[in-house]
Design a protein around this motif. Structure first.
Motif, PDB file in Angstrom:
ATOM      1  N   MET A 150      47.305  -9.210  33.424  1.00 41.83           N
ATOM      2  CA  MET A 150      48.010  -9.989  32.406  1.00 41.83           C
ATOM      3  C   MET A 150      47.425 -11.403  32.350  1.00 41.83           C
ATOM      4  O   MET A 150      47.239 -12.040  33.382  1.00 41.83           O
ATOM      5  N   LYS A 151      47.160 -11.869  31.146  1.00 35.33           N
ATOM      6  CA  LYS A 151      46.601 -13.209  31.000  1.00 35.33           C
ATOM      7  C   LYS A 151      47.710 -14.266  31.005  1.00 35.33           C
ATOM      8  O   LYS A 151      48.816 -14.029  30.522  1.00 35.33           O
ATOM      9  N   ARG A 152      47.345 -15.429  31.560  1.00 39.73           N
ATOM     10  CA  ARG A 152      48.281 -16.553  31.607  1.00 39.73           C
ATOM     11  C   ARG A 152      47.581 -17.831  31.173  1.00 39.73           C
ATOM     12  O   ARG A 152      46.396 -18.023  31.444  1.00 39.73           O
ATOM     13  N   LEU A 153      48.368 -18.711  30.558  1.00 37.40           N
ATOM     14  CA  LEU A 153      47.927 -20.067  30.268  1.00 37.40           C
ATOM     15  C   LEU A 153      48.766 -21.019  31.111  1.00 37.40           C
ATOM     16  O   LEU A 153      50.001 -20.991  31.057  1.00 37.40           O
ATOM     17  N   LEU A 154      48.091 -21.844  31.888  1.00 43.86           N
ATOM     18  CA  LEU A 154      48.742 -22.917  32.633  1.00 43.86           C
ATOM     19  C   LEU A 154      48.576 -24.184  31.803  1.00 43.86           C
ATOM     20  O   LEU A 154      47.452 -24.654  31.616  1.00 43.86           O
ATOM     21  N   LEU A 155      49.659 -24.714  31.303  1.00 46.67           N
ATOM     22  CA  LEU A 155      49.627 -25.912  30.468  1.00 46.67           C
ATOM     23  C   LEU A 155      50.115 -27.090  31.298  1.00 46.67           C
ATOM     24  O   LEU A 155      51.273 -27.092  31.749  1.00 46.67           O
ATOM     25  N   VAL A 156      49.249 -28.062  31.522  1.00 49.02           N
ATOM     26  CA  VAL A 156      49.603 -29.225  32.341  1.00 49.02           C
ATOM     27  C   VAL A 156      49.549 -30.480  31.486  1.00 49.02           C
ATOM     28  O   VAL A 156      48.534 -30.758  30.840  1.00 49.02           O
ATOM     29  N   ARG A 157      50.655 -31.215  31.488  1.00 57.55           N
ATOM     30  CA  ARG A 157      50.625 -32.537  30.862  1.00 57.55           C
ATOM     31  C   ARG A 157      49.972 -33.509  31.843  1.00 57.55           C
ATOM     32  O   ARG A 157      50.183 -33.421  33.058  1.00 57.55           O
ATOM     33  N   HIS A 158      49.200 -34.430  31.311  1.00 56.66           N
ATOM     34  CA  HIS A 158      48.578 -35.466  32.138  1.00 56.66           C
ATOM     35  C   HIS A 158      49.642 -36.260  32.886  1.00 56.66           C
ATOM     36  O   HIS A 158      50.826 -36.297  32.488  1.00 56.66           O
ATOM     37  N   GLY A 159      49.229 -36.934  33.948  1.00 56.74           N
ATOM     38  CA  GLY A 159      50.126 -37.829  34.655  1.00 56.74           C
ATOM     39  C   GLY A 159      50.495 -39.034  33.790  1.00 56.74           C
ATOM     40  O   GLY A 159      49.923 -39.256  32.724  1.00 56.74           O
ATOM     41  N   GLU A 160      51.449 -39.798  34.277  1.00 56.50           N
ATOM     42  CA  GLU A 160      51.901 -40.979  33.538  1.00 56.50           C
ATOM     43  C   GLU A 160      50.715 -41.885  33.196  1.00 56.50           C
ATOM     44  O   GLU A 160      49.896 -42.199  34.064  1.00 56.50           O
ATOM     45  N   SER A 161      50.627 -42.298  31.951  1.00 55.56           N
ATOM     46  CA  SER A 161      49.568 -43.224  31.537  1.00 55.56           C
ATOM     47  C   SER A 161      50.086 -44.660  31.605  1.00 55.56           C
ATOM     48  O   SER A 161      51.290 -44.903  31.777  1.00 55.56           O
ATOM     49  N   GLU A 162      49.172 -45.593  31.434  1.00 55.59           N
ATOM     50  CA  GLU A 162      49.566 -46.998  31.439  1.00 55.59           C
ATOM     51  C   GLU A 162      50.552 -47.294  30.308  1.00 55.59           C
ATOM     52  O   GLU A 162      51.455 -48.120  30.460  1.00 55.59           O
ATOM     53  N   TRP A 163      50.387 -46.632  29.163  1.00 55.81           N
ATOM     54  CA  TRP A 163      51.321 -46.851  28.044  1.00 55.81           C
ATOM     55  C   TRP A 163      52.610 -46.077  28.222  1.00 55.81           C
ATOM     56  O   TRP A 163      53.664 -46.530  27.807  1.00 55.81           O
ATOM     57  N   ASN A 164      52.564 -44.880  28.846  1.00 58.53           N
ATOM     58  CA  ASN A 164      53.810 -44.174  29.162  1.00 58.53           C
ATOM     59  C   ASN A 164      54.710 -45.057  30.015  1.00 58.53           C
ATOM     60  O   ASN A 164      55.929 -45.074  29.837  1.00 58.53           O
ATOM     61  N   ALA A 165      54.096 -45.768  30.947  1.00 64.29           N
ATOM     62  CA  ALA A 165      54.859 -46.576  31.904  1.00 64.29           C
ATOM     63  C   ALA A 165      55.684 -47.649  31.214  1.00 64.29           C
ATOM     64  O   ALA A 165      56.736 -48.051  31.721  1.00 64.29           O
ATOM     65  N   VAL A 166      55.228 -48.127  30.061  1.00 67.32           N
ATOM     66  CA  VAL A 166      55.955 -49.170  29.332  1.00 67.32           C
ATOM     67  C   VAL A 166      56.552 -48.617  28.041  1.00 67.32           C
ATOM     68  O   VAL A 166      56.958 -49.374  27.162  1.00 67.32           O
ATOM     69  N   ARG A 167      56.602 -47.291  27.922  1.00 69.67           N
ATOM     70  CA  ARG A 167      57.208 -46.604  26.762  1.00 69.67           C
ATOM     71  C   ARG A 167      56.571 -47.051  25.447  1.00 69.67           C
ATOM     72  O   ARG A 167      57.244 -47.362  24.468  1.00 69.67           O
ATOM     73  N   ARG A 168      55.235 -47.057  25.460  1.00 72.09           N
ATOM     74  CA  ARG A 168      54.458 -47.384  24.261  1.00 72.09           C
ATOM     75  C   ARG A 168      53.848 -46.085  23.739  1.00 72.09           C
ATOM     76  O   ARG A 168      53.235 -45.339  24.500  1.00 72.09           O
TER      77      ARG A 168
END
Length: 199
Positions: free
Chosen positions: A1-19
């Motif tokens: 059976m095939k699987r896709l592992l979808l990973v969101r990147h870690g927190e970015s510099e703009w994520n940290a300030v909610r930009r």
């Protein structure tokens, strides 16, 4: 059976300030690098035979920290373009035009010069299908929160209004028994899940 592992990147510099960043090429924050390292053992245990990453630096850096420095860049996995909202603080957007922001989160509004949800959904669906065709069993796609939400919409019909923001450095797994998608995991992290993740 095939699987896709979808990973969101870690927190970015703009994520940290909610930009809001969309397709802006923003690096990981120190916390984001730690988040990616914490997720690495979970990914290694899945033994992906194909590893693709968005060509934006925050995703490529996450792939590197997960143990895949040579991950193939796939521009089709880029984040949702937010047009004129790029670089704006989310609280400012909500204060100025909250209805539009909520409609954007639900996939029914595009900011000026931004990408329509239906167009992004099609783009992400095509990238997913190409990955499935190329993998023997398990493909790792290191990408973005909006990309994962679009993948869930494309594969399962889960509209974006019904999906919480995807946590930074989190794992979502889609399996394809008999070619039909099945959600096996969502928002799994190397530590406690983040349920109020930034866009």
């Amino acid at each position: 059976m095939k699987r896709l592992l979808l990973v969101r990147h870690g927190e970015s510099e703009w994520n940290a300030v909610r930009r809001l960043q969309g397709q802006a090429n923003i690096a990981l924050s120190p916390r984001g690098r730690d988040q990616a390292r914490a997720l690495a053992p979970l990914i290694a245990a899945q033994q992906p035979d194909l590893v693709l990453t968005s060509d934006l630096v925050r995703a490529a850096e996450t792939a590197h920290l997960l143990g895949y420095p040579d991950a193939e860049r796939e521009p089709g996995l880029r984040e949702h373009s937010v047009g004129a909202w790029t670089g704006q603080v989310i609280a400012d957007i909500k204060a100025r035009e909250e209805d539009n922001y909520l409609a954007w989160r639900a996939g029914t509004y595009a900011p000026p010069e931004g990408e329509l949800w239906c167009d992004m959904r099609t783009r992400i669906g095509s990238a997913m299908m190409r990955a499935l065709e190329r993998t023997n069993e398990t493909a790792l796609l290191v990408c973005h929160g909006g990309v994962i939400r679009a993948a869930l919409d494309y594969a399962l019909g889960l509209e974006p209004a019904r999906i919480i923001p995807v946590g930074p450095a989190s794992l979502t797994i889609l399996a394809f028994p008999d070619g039909l998608a099945r959600l096996e995991a969502f928002n799994v992290t190397g530590s406690a899940p983040i349920l109020d993740a930034p866009d």
